[in-house]
Scaffold this active site. Structure first.
Site, PDB file in Angstrom:
ATOM      1  N   CYS A   8       0.759  -1.100   0.019  1.00  0.00           N
ATOM      2  CA  CYS A   8       0.019  -0.115   0.264  1.00  0.00           C
ATOM      3  C   CYS A   8       0.752   1.274  -0.038  1.00  0.00           C
ATOM      4  O   CYS A   8       2.137   1.059   0.556  1.00  0.00           O
ATOM      5  CB  CYS A   8      -0.889  -0.089   1.250  1.00  0.00           C
ATOM      6  SG  CYS A   8      -2.106   1.222   1.133  1.00  0.00           S
ATOM      7  N   ASP A 128      -5.840  -2.127  12.130  1.00  0.00           N
ATOM      8  CA  ASP A 128      -4.583  -1.246  12.023  1.00  0.00           C
ATOM      9  C   ASP A 128      -4.424  -0.606  13.443  1.00  0.00           C
ATOM     10  O   ASP A 128      -5.192  -0.872  14.474  1.00  0.00           O
ATOM     11  CB  ASP A 128      -4.859  -0.265  10.920  1.00  0.00           C
ATOM     12  CG  ASP A 128      -3.575   0.724  10.586  1.00  0.00           C
ATOM     13  OD1 ASP A 128      -2.441   0.044  10.938  1.00  0.00           O
ATOM     14  OD2 ASP A 128      -3.677   1.633   9.811  1.00  0.00           O
TER      15      ASP A 128
END
Length: 207
Positions: A8, A128
């Site tokens: 990412c 996360d």
């Protein structure tokens, strides 16, 4: 079976070409303007032509019309929602046929019960590290907290995954762990991925 790999925070065409040669399962492009990995001037038509990987747009509390426009413009196959998007917002995107990933910041105070409203409106969760800036901390949370995760829905693991701790992530031995999200710990600068480190790491985990 090892989890899938998502790389990412991509910004640079040549770097992206090198990443595609590593054959990740997902690549992510960040549309949050305050991120150091903001997609900025990356050409939409160029991204739209990329093949062989699930392209993912990463958004934070954006107007849904902006999101749907970007999905069409860049031809994303997946959308990652990293803000406070409500279930109805997620459902509207999932109904378009795009793979929908809802991110949550995890810490000791996280209320796992809030996931119940999202069970039917997203394809995957992403867990996360809890921050004030919607991720991007480069730090991992206490993965032991995942023992409290009450759902069977597959999830992406994000936040501070590195060449040093990726084996620890694999040893979680959680059948719900669908993918690992690799970002800042595999960079030479924000948005510029270290191809050799990624290659070595991916080979190390038997991909």
């Amino acid at each position: 079976m090892n989890p899938k790999i998502k790389i990412c925070g991509l910004k640079y065409p040549e770097n992206i070409r090198d990443i595609l040669a590593l054959q990740p399962d997902y690549i992510g492009f960040i549309f949050h303007p305050t991120s150091k990995r903001f997609i900025e001037q990356l050409d939409a038509e160029w991204v739209a032509q990329l093949q062989g990987v699930k392209k993912t747009g990463v958004f934070v509390n954006d107007d849904i019309h902006k999101v749907t426009s970007s999905l069409n413009q860049y031809r994303f196959q997946a959308v990652q929602l990293h803000g406070n998007e409500p279930p109805a917002y997620c459902a509207a995107l999932k109904d378009l046929g795009v793979e929908t990933i809802k991110a949550f910041g995890i810490d000791n105070m996280f209320n796992w019960a809030q996931l119940a409203d999202y069970e039917d409106v997203v394809n995957y969760y992403m867990f996360d590290t809890q921050t004030q800036k919607y991720g991007g901390s480069g730090k991992s949370f206490d993965w032991k907290l995942l023992r409290e995760y009450p759902s069977d829905k597959p999830f992406f693991l994000s936040g501070g995954i590195s060449a040093d701790n990726i084996r620890q992530a694999l040893q979680l031995n959680d059948h719900r762990l669908y993918a690992l999200d690799l970002n800042s710990k595999f960079e030479t600068e924000p948005g510029m991925k270290d191809i050799e480190l990624l290659k070595k790491t991916i080979q190390t985990i038997g991909r």
